[in-house]
Write a protein that holds these residues in place. Sequence first.
Motif, PDB file in Angstrom:
ATOM      1  N   LYS A  88     -11.496  -5.835 -19.360  1.00 17.63           N
ATOM      2  CA  LYS A  88     -12.722  -5.255 -18.782  1.00 17.63           C
ATOM      3  C   LYS A  88     -12.667  -5.293 -17.260  1.00 17.63           C
ATOM      4  O   LYS A  88     -13.059  -4.329 -16.585  1.00 17.63           O
ATOM      5  N   MET A  89     -12.166  -6.389 -16.727  1.00 17.08           N
ATOM      6  CA  MET A  89     -12.050  -6.521 -15.279  1.00 17.08           C
ATOM      7  C   MET A  89     -11.087  -5.473 -14.708  1.00 17.08           C
ATOM      8  O   MET A  89     -11.346  -4.871 -13.671  1.00 17.08           O
ATOM      9  N   ARG A  90      -9.995  -5.231 -15.423  1.00  9.36           N
ATOM     10  CA  ARG A  90      -8.972  -4.305 -14.930  1.00  9.36           C
ATOM     11  C   ARG A  90      -9.431  -2.849 -15.038  1.00  9.36           C
ATOM     12  O   ARG A  90      -9.169  -2.036 -14.148  1.00  9.36           O
ATOM     13  N   LYS A  91     -10.142  -2.527 -16.118  1.00 10.15           N
ATOM     14  CA  LYS A  91     -10.552  -1.145 -16.343  1.00 10.15           C
ATOM     15  C   LYS A  91     -11.812  -0.759 -15.577  1.00 10.15           C
ATOM     16  O   LYS A  91     -11.926   0.356 -15.059  1.00 10.15           O
ATOM     17  N   GLU A  92     -12.782  -1.711 -15.530  1.00 13.39           N
ATOM     18  CA  GLU A  92     -14.094  -1.369 -14.978  1.00 13.39           C
ATOM     19  C   GLU A  92     -14.416  -2.058 -13.664  1.00 13.39           C
ATOM     20  O   GLU A  92     -15.476  -1.818 -13.079  1.00 13.39           O
ATOM     21  N   MET A  94     -14.403  -5.723 -11.039  1.00 12.36           N
ATOM     22  CA  MET A  94     -14.992  -7.066 -11.064  1.00 12.36           C
ATOM     23  C   MET A  94     -16.489  -7.037 -11.347  1.00 12.36           C
ATOM     24  O   MET A  94     -17.020  -7.874 -12.073  1.00 12.36           O
ATOM     25  N   MET A  95     -17.188  -6.070 -10.772  1.00  8.89           N
ATOM     26  CA  MET A  95     -18.648  -6.052 -10.880  1.00  8.89           C
ATOM     27  C   MET A  95     -19.130  -5.796 -12.298  1.00  8.89           C
ATOM     28  O   MET A  95     -20.281  -6.089 -12.625  1.00  8.89           O
ATOM     29  N   SER A  96     -18.257  -5.286 -13.151  1.00 10.33           N
ATOM     30  CA  SER A  96     -18.655  -5.046 -14.540  1.00 10.33           C
ATOM     31  C   SER A  96     -18.904  -6.349 -15.288  1.00 10.33           C
ATOM     32  O   SER A  96     -19.539  -6.360 -16.346  1.00 10.33           O
ATOM     33  N   LEU A  97     -18.409  -7.460 -14.735  1.00  7.81           N
ATOM     34  CA  LEU A  97     -18.591  -8.755 -15.388  1.00  7.81           C
ATOM     35  C   LEU A  97     -19.855  -9.472 -14.946  1.00  7.81           C
ATOM     36  O   LEU A  97     -20.205 -10.515 -15.495  1.00  7.81           O
ATOM     37  N   GLU A  98     -20.541  -8.923 -13.963  1.00 10.50           N
ATOM     38  CA  GLU A  98     -21.667  -9.648 -13.372  1.00 10.50           C
ATOM     39  C   GLU A  98     -22.751  -9.967 -14.398  1.00 10.50           C
ATOM     40  O   GLU A  98     -23.260 -11.083 -14.463  1.00 10.50           O
ATOM     41  N   GLU A  99     -23.123  -8.987 -15.223  1.00  9.73           N
ATOM     42  CA  GLU A  99     -24.184  -9.223 -16.207  1.00  9.73           C
ATOM     43  C   GLU A  99     -23.763 -10.241 -17.255  1.00  9.73           C
ATOM     44  O   GLU A  99     -24.572 -11.037 -17.743  1.00  9.73           O
ATOM     45  N   HIS A 100     -22.490 -10.260 -17.597  1.00  8.66           N
ATOM     46  CA  HIS A 100     -21.991 -11.226 -18.576  1.00  8.66           C
ATOM     47  C   HIS A 100     -21.963 -12.639 -17.984  1.00  8.66           C
ATOM     48  O   HIS A 100     -22.249 -13.608 -18.674  1.00  8.66           O
ATOM     49  N   VAL A 101     -21.632 -12.721 -16.703  1.00  9.33           N
ATOM     50  CA  VAL A 101     -21.569 -14.020 -16.035  1.00  9.33           C
ATOM     51  C   VAL A 101     -22.967 -14.594 -15.837  1.00  9.33           C
ATOM     52  O   VAL A 101     -23.192 -15.797 -16.019  1.00  9.33           O
ATOM     53  N   ASP A 102     -23.916 -13.741 -15.476  1.00  7.36           N
ATOM     54  CA  ASP A 102     -25.276 -14.211 -15.199  1.00  7.36           C
ATOM     55  C   ASP A 102     -26.007 -14.645 -16.466  1.00  7.36           C
ATOM     56  O   ASP A 102     -26.856 -15.533 -16.417  1.00  7.36           O
ATOM     57  N   ALA A 244      -4.980 -18.095 -16.895  1.00  8.87           N
ATOM     58  CA  ALA A 244      -5.236 -16.690 -17.218  1.00  8.87           C
ATOM     59  C   ALA A 244      -5.901 -15.973 -16.047  1.00  8.87           C
ATOM     60  O   ALA A 244      -5.489 -14.860 -15.660  1.00  8.87           O
ATOM     61  N   LEU A 245      -6.902 -16.586 -15.462  1.00  3.44           N
ATOM     62  CA  LEU A 245      -7.635 -15.938 -14.367  1.00  3.44           C
ATOM     63  C   LEU A 245      -6.786 -15.852 -13.100  1.00  3.44           C
ATOM     64  O   LEU A 245      -6.801 -14.834 -12.392  1.00  3.44           O
ATOM     65  N   LEU A 246      -6.061 -16.907 -12.789  1.00  2.00           N
ATOM     66  CA  LEU A 246      -5.216 -16.872 -11.592  1.00  2.00           C
ATOM     67  C   LEU A 246      -4.103 -15.835 -11.720  1.00  2.00           C
ATOM     68  O   LEU A 246      -3.777 -15.137 -10.752  1.00  2.00           O
ATOM     69  N   SER A 247      -3.537 -15.723 -12.909  1.00  2.00           N
ATOM     70  CA  SER A 247      -2.478 -14.724 -13.115  1.00  2.00           C
ATOM     71  C   SER A 247      -3.022 -13.314 -12.931  1.00  2.00           C
ATOM     72  O   SER A 247      -2.373 -12.459 -12.317  1.00  2.00           O
ATOM     73  N   ALA A 248      -4.227 -13.078 -13.454  1.00  2.32           N
ATOM     74  CA  ALA A 248      -4.839 -11.757 -13.286  1.00  2.32           C
ATOM     75  C   ALA A 248      -5.139 -11.485 -11.820  1.00  2.32           C
ATOM     76  O   ALA A 248      -4.953 -10.360 -11.325  1.00  2.32           O
ATOM     77  N   LEU A 249      -5.596 -12.505 -11.109  1.00  2.00           N
ATOM     78  CA  LEU A 249      -5.917 -12.333  -9.688  1.00  2.00           C
ATOM     79  C   LEU A 249      -4.666 -12.072  -8.861  1.00  2.00           C
ATOM     80  O   LEU A 249      -4.726 -11.430  -7.807  1.00  2.00           O
ATOM     81  N   ARG A 250      -3.532 -12.530  -9.354  1.00  2.00           N
ATOM     82  CA  ARG A 250      -2.270 -12.290  -8.639  1.00  2.00           C
ATOM     83  C   ARG A 250      -1.674 -10.923  -8.979  1.00  2.00           C
ATOM     84  O   ARG A 250      -0.606 -10.575  -8.482  1.00  2.00           O
TER      85      ARG A 250
END
Length: 284
Positions: A88-92, A94-102, A244-250
Amino acid sequence: MLLIVGSVVVVLSVIGGFLLSHGNLLTLWQPYEILIIGGAAFGAFLTANPGKVVKAAGRGMRDLLRGERYARQDYVDLLSLMYDVLVKMRKEGMMSLEEHVDNPRQSALFNAYPRLAGDTPLIEFITDCLRLMVGGNMNPHELEHLLDVELETHEHEAQLPAHALAKLADSLPGFGIVAAVLGIVTTMASIGGDTAEIGRHVAGALVGTFLGILLSYGFVGPISAAIEHRAQEDGKAYACVKIALLSALRGYNPQVSIEFARKTLSSKARPSFQDLEAHLKGQR
């Protein structure tokens, strides 16, 4: 299960050996010695530790009876959840995750895995990491340092009950000696009386030393080590999320990032590459 089996083996070995050597089992029943050792040890434990550690030690012993916190299927679900998040982060973006995080409780992304959704500390760790990525505009090195600090804190707190019980185990032989000394005091006060009565007092004093050592090395010490091992194993889930998150960020794609995360898991609980791949393809 192993906790119960191990404790039963200890009891059967000690009591069985005593009986086979023609010992009288009733001689070991010394309730006053048990009161001195158990009461003094428990009081010292309360004095030495804050309330949260005392409660955590109780929960740790309870959890040992329930078995492993994360089974292989739980790690499959965790890796699948992280894969969904990264896709989801890659396709849409970072901001697409905001509602899920909140609001993770209402998030379809997290609720797709009900067992993990009920693990509040793990979900909070995931959402906190994602919040930093969404709103912090952080590079991988900065995020890695912050996550390392958080994981160190988490590991330290998880190990506190084990360390507290280990210190309690170290003190039990000393309390056994206290009980034995008090038994000798009683014996000395009986000098000149019935010989059988003096013998019973001496036996009770020796049982105090025996109980202190047995409780220390046969029960409390092993329980402390078991809680420590469990805490280390449970921490693998958090390390898996971090990688997982660090690898994606790299810049790695979701599938490669999840493979890096899978490698952090212990061999016993780690799903195979083929099993995980088949699971993800089945979801897609």
